[in-house]
Design a protein around this motif. Structure first.
Motif, PDB file in Angstrom:
ATOM      1  N   PRO A 131     -44.231  16.409 -13.278  1.00  0.00           N
ATOM      2  CA  PRO A 131     -44.178  16.775 -14.699  1.00  0.00           C
ATOM      3  C   PRO A 131     -42.791  17.164 -15.179  1.00  0.00           C
ATOM      4  O   PRO A 131     -42.578  17.335 -16.379  1.00  0.00           O
ATOM      5  CB  PRO A 131     -45.139  17.959 -14.780  1.00  0.00           C
ATOM      6  CG  PRO A 131     -45.128  18.552 -13.417  1.00  0.00           C
ATOM      7  CD  PRO A 131     -44.949  17.405 -12.474  1.00  0.00           C
ATOM      8  N   PHE A 132     -41.839  17.313 -14.252  1.00  0.00           N
ATOM      9  CA  PHE A 132     -40.504  17.760 -14.634  1.00  0.00           C
ATOM     10  C   PHE A 132     -39.494  16.611 -14.682  1.00  0.00           C
ATOM     11  O   PHE A 132     -38.318  16.830 -14.952  1.00  0.00           O
ATOM     12  CB  PHE A 132     -40.018  18.826 -13.647  1.00  0.00           C
ATOM     13  CG  PHE A 132     -40.887  20.044 -13.622  1.00  0.00           C
ATOM     14  CD1 PHE A 132     -40.744  21.056 -14.555  1.00  0.00           C
ATOM     15  CD2 PHE A 132     -41.894  20.168 -12.664  1.00  0.00           C
ATOM     16  CE1 PHE A 132     -41.564  22.165 -14.539  1.00  0.00           C
ATOM     17  CE2 PHE A 132     -42.712  21.280 -12.630  1.00  0.00           C
ATOM     18  CZ  PHE A 132     -42.556  22.286 -13.578  1.00  0.00           C
ATOM     19  N   LEU A 141     -37.766  26.135  -1.075  1.00  0.00           N
ATOM     20  CA  LEU A 141     -37.853  25.224  -2.223  1.00  0.00           C
ATOM     21  C   LEU A 141     -36.495  24.641  -2.585  1.00  0.00           C
ATOM     22  O   LEU A 141     -36.368  23.430  -2.821  1.00  0.00           O
ATOM     23  CB  LEU A 141     -38.446  25.949  -3.425  1.00  0.00           C
ATOM     24  CG  LEU A 141     -39.929  26.338  -3.338  1.00  0.00           C
ATOM     25  CD1 LEU A 141     -40.337  27.147  -4.557  1.00  0.00           C
ATOM     26  CD2 LEU A 141     -40.815  25.108  -3.198  1.00  0.00           C
ATOM     27  N   VAL A 142     -35.459  25.484  -2.667  1.00  0.00           N
ATOM     28  CA  VAL A 142     -34.152  24.974  -3.076  1.00  0.00           C
ATOM     29  C   VAL A 142     -33.492  24.167  -1.963  1.00  0.00           C
ATOM     30  O   VAL A 142     -32.497  23.471  -2.208  1.00  0.00           O
ATOM     31  CB  VAL A 142     -33.216  26.112  -3.537  1.00  0.00           C
ATOM     32  CG1 VAL A 142     -33.808  26.848  -4.731  1.00  0.00           C
ATOM     33  CG2 VAL A 142     -32.904  27.079  -2.411  1.00  0.00           C
ATOM     34  N   ALA A 147     -45.607  31.996  -6.070  1.00  0.00           N
ATOM     35  CA  ALA A 147     -44.979  30.812  -5.489  1.00  0.00           C
ATOM     36  C   ALA A 147     -45.067  29.623  -6.443  1.00  0.00           C
ATOM     37  O   ALA A 147     -44.120  28.834  -6.560  1.00  0.00           O
ATOM     38  CB  ALA A 147     -45.632  30.465  -4.151  1.00  0.00           C
ATOM     39  N   SER A 148     -46.185  29.505  -7.160  1.00  0.00           N
ATOM     40  CA  SER A 148     -46.335  28.427  -8.149  1.00  0.00           C
ATOM     41  C   SER A 148     -45.341  28.589  -9.283  1.00  0.00           C
ATOM     42  O   SER A 148     -44.752  27.609  -9.768  1.00  0.00           O
ATOM     43  CB  SER A 148     -47.761  28.411  -8.693  1.00  0.00           C
ATOM     44  OG  SER A 148     -48.700  28.188  -7.661  1.00  0.00           O
ATOM     45  N   GLY A 175     -42.313  25.991 -10.491  1.00  0.00           N
ATOM     46  CA  GLY A 175     -42.107  25.577 -11.877  1.00  0.00           C
ATOM     47  C   GLY A 175     -40.712  25.890 -12.374  1.00  0.00           C
ATOM     48  O   GLY A 175     -40.045  25.030 -12.972  1.00  0.00           O
ATOM     49  N   ILE A 176     -40.256  27.108 -12.145  1.00  0.00           N
ATOM     50  CA  ILE A 176     -38.935  27.527 -12.629  1.00  0.00           C
ATOM     51  C   ILE A 176     -37.824  26.696 -11.989  1.00  0.00           C
ATOM     52  O   ILE A 176     -36.916  26.201 -12.656  1.00  0.00           O
ATOM     53  CB  ILE A 176     -38.722  29.032 -12.358  1.00  0.00           C
ATOM     54  CG1 ILE A 176     -39.684  29.869 -13.212  1.00  0.00           C
ATOM     55  CG2 ILE A 176     -37.278  29.426 -12.638  1.00  0.00           C
ATOM     56  CD1 ILE A 176     -39.717  31.333 -12.844  1.00  0.00           C
TER      57      ILE A 176
END
Length: 515
Positions: free
Chosen positions: A335-336, A266-267, A308-309, A313-314
């Motif tokens: 949404p972010f 993710l990162v 994982a979700s 989000g975080i």
């Protein structure tokens, strides 16, 4: 004239002693393969040397000048050393222990690939680059010949009963080391500015190289795209293990490891890894319904999805691009993202200045599909059509691609940026070796893959969880390779793993063991 006659001397050999010696040699070779799988992806360190380039301007990464590399030089050195050591051991087994080289159709595909690699070097306009590769990639013919030689030898050894388990153990360090590096970088902690890290990275470099705020450590691979691709492989291996294994303790350990790899993915903020995981997850679930404990497996899989979700989000609250490069591929609304910020970005473009200067000939900045990949691929295919048989030589794209093409402004945002890689492993092989070398490589992959798929999806047999897991990881490698290049740190482990899987499967060893 005197005649000296030499009688042939027949040496009576002890077959049992030879067999025992062969087992010992095979054990050493297996350990070397494990070192290659575990250590090569982790090796980093500064190395500065004079790079003699076809571009004599001395400017940028393409010019003749002293160039510093951090990510590939020591990986390349380790690959060459381990390959030479493996060849020496195997030749001893072959020449002195009466070992007979196995005949297998995949071996002929590997021979053909090596042959066309050599032919591509002969016909390459830039032979030095084609042999060694660029200074910051080392993706030349020698690297691929090393891969091929290790694979040939890996096909000709007998593996211990717990070989597949040991191979997975060799992958843990990569995940846990890189999650620490990736998260620290993601949250703004530049560890390359740390004095201790600087000393470690420059321990073998005497050029006095220094790092500043622009120097960022993405992990132990060259850049985020590669980290994303490698992380997708690790996610699939350890998620599959967690779902298929019987031991509660191992299920928890492997679930946590899969989540750590997913966080690194993710990162990395590159969609190639996320897409690979999405596709391979479907194939893994099919295998679960055919052979696994469905109820327990689905419960664990849902636990993975939930956590994982939360990770998405975080991490997206810190950088909305995390969403864009993961779920954003399927859900367009982020949404972010702050609407105000988005409007400011659009209002802040430099096109108004272009209009003031009255330069209508300049195309509007933008990206072609796939972050510019479609433009690169289409241009490369046009060039390949001019030299289809022998290719241009590995890693020579930088010096053949039309770098001065103004169209790059509309397709790659910046017309000044240099295209030095294809962003596609398969296209890179086609570019380097031509159609014949490409076909040899693809045939090799097909021969490796088909029997493994047959074993996994065969209803009547129980399959070792490590076999299924490593196979799913290799599948992720094949998918992410559509979007990523082949680099030493990313390619070494998957190619060796699939060779081990194929050999074990062909010999009907270990595959059906209960784990």
């Amino acid at each position: 004239m005197a005649r000296l006659t030499l009688n042939k001397i027949n040496v009576i050999r002890d077959i049992n002693e030879d067999e025992q010696s062969i087992k010992t040699i095979d054990k050493f070779i297996f350990y070397i393969l494990l070192v290659a799988i575990a250590i090569i992806p982790l090796l980093i360190g500064a190395h500065t040397a004079l790079f003699v380039s076809p571009d004599i301007s001395g400017s940028g990464v393409s010019g003749t000048a002293y160039q510093t590399d951090i990510f590939t030089y020591f990986k390349f050195v380790a690959l060459v050393i381990l390959t030479i050591a493996t060849i020496i051991l195997f030749l001893y087994k072959l020449l002195f222990l009466n070992y007979k080289f196995k005949k297998d159709k995949v071996i002929y595909a590997i021979y053909a690939f090596i042959f066309f690699l050599l032919v591509s070097v002969i016909f390459s306009e830039y032979k030095t680059i084609a042999i060694w590769g660029m200074h910051n990639r080392h993706d030349g013919a020698i690297t691929y010949i090393c891969f091929a030689m290790l694979m040939l030898i890996a096909l000709n050894i007998k593996y211990p009963k717990n070989a597949l388990k040991i191979v997975t153990y060799a992958l843990y360090p990569f995940i846990w080391i890189n999650i620490i590096i990736a998260l620290m970088t993601f949250y703004g902690k530049n560890i390359m500015l740390n004095e201790t890290i600087h000393k470690i990275l420059t321990i073998f470099d005497k050029s006095g190289v220094t790092f500043d705020e622009r120097s960022i450590l993405t992990g132990t691979l060259n850049q985020w795209n590669y980290m994303s691709g490698m992380s997708s492989i690790m996610v699939m291996i350890f998620l599959t293990l967690a779902i298929f294994q019987d031991s509660m303790r191992l299920r928890i350990i492997n679930l946590l490891t899969a989540l750590a790899a997913f966080a690194t993915l993710l990162v990395s903020m590159s969609s190639s890894g996320f897409l690979s995981v999405a596709v391979m997850t479907l194939l893994m679930l099919v295998a679960l319904f055919l052979k696994g404990n469905k109820k327990r497996g689905l419960l664990l899989f849902m636990s993975f999805l939930l956590i994982a979700s939360l990770q998405i989000g975080i991490l997206s609250t810190k950088n909305p691009k995390v969403w864009n490069e993961s779920l954003g591929m399927f859900v367009k609304t982020n949404p972010f993202t702050k609407i105000e910020g988005a409007l400011e970005l659009f209002d802040n473009k430099t096109y108004a200045a272009d209009k003031k200067l009255e330069l209508p000939v300049l195309p509007e900045r933008g990206y072609a599909a796939g972050s510019g990949r479609i433009y690169i691929w289409s241009t490369m295919l046009e060039l390949i059509s001019e030299r289809p048989l022998y290719g241009y030589g590995m890693d020579t794209i930088l010096f053949h691609f039309p770098q001065n093409n103004l169209e790059k402004r509309a397709e790659l945002w910046d017309e000044k940026g240099l295209v030095d890689k294809p962003h596609n492993m398969y296209l890179g092989i086609l570019w380097g070796t031509g159609i014949l070398g490409f076909l040899a490589f693809i045939i090799m992959l097909i021969i490796f893959t088909l029997p493994i798929l047959k074993t996994i999806y065969k209803k009547s047999s129980k399959t070792n969880s490590y076999f299924v897991a490593l196979s799913m990881g290799f599948g992720a490698f094949l998918i992410q390779a559509i979007f990523n290049d082949s680099v030493i740190g990313l390619t070494t482990a998957p190619l060796l793993i699939v060779t081990i899987l194929y050999t074990v499967n062909k010999n009907e060893e270990l595959v059906g063991e209960k784990t």
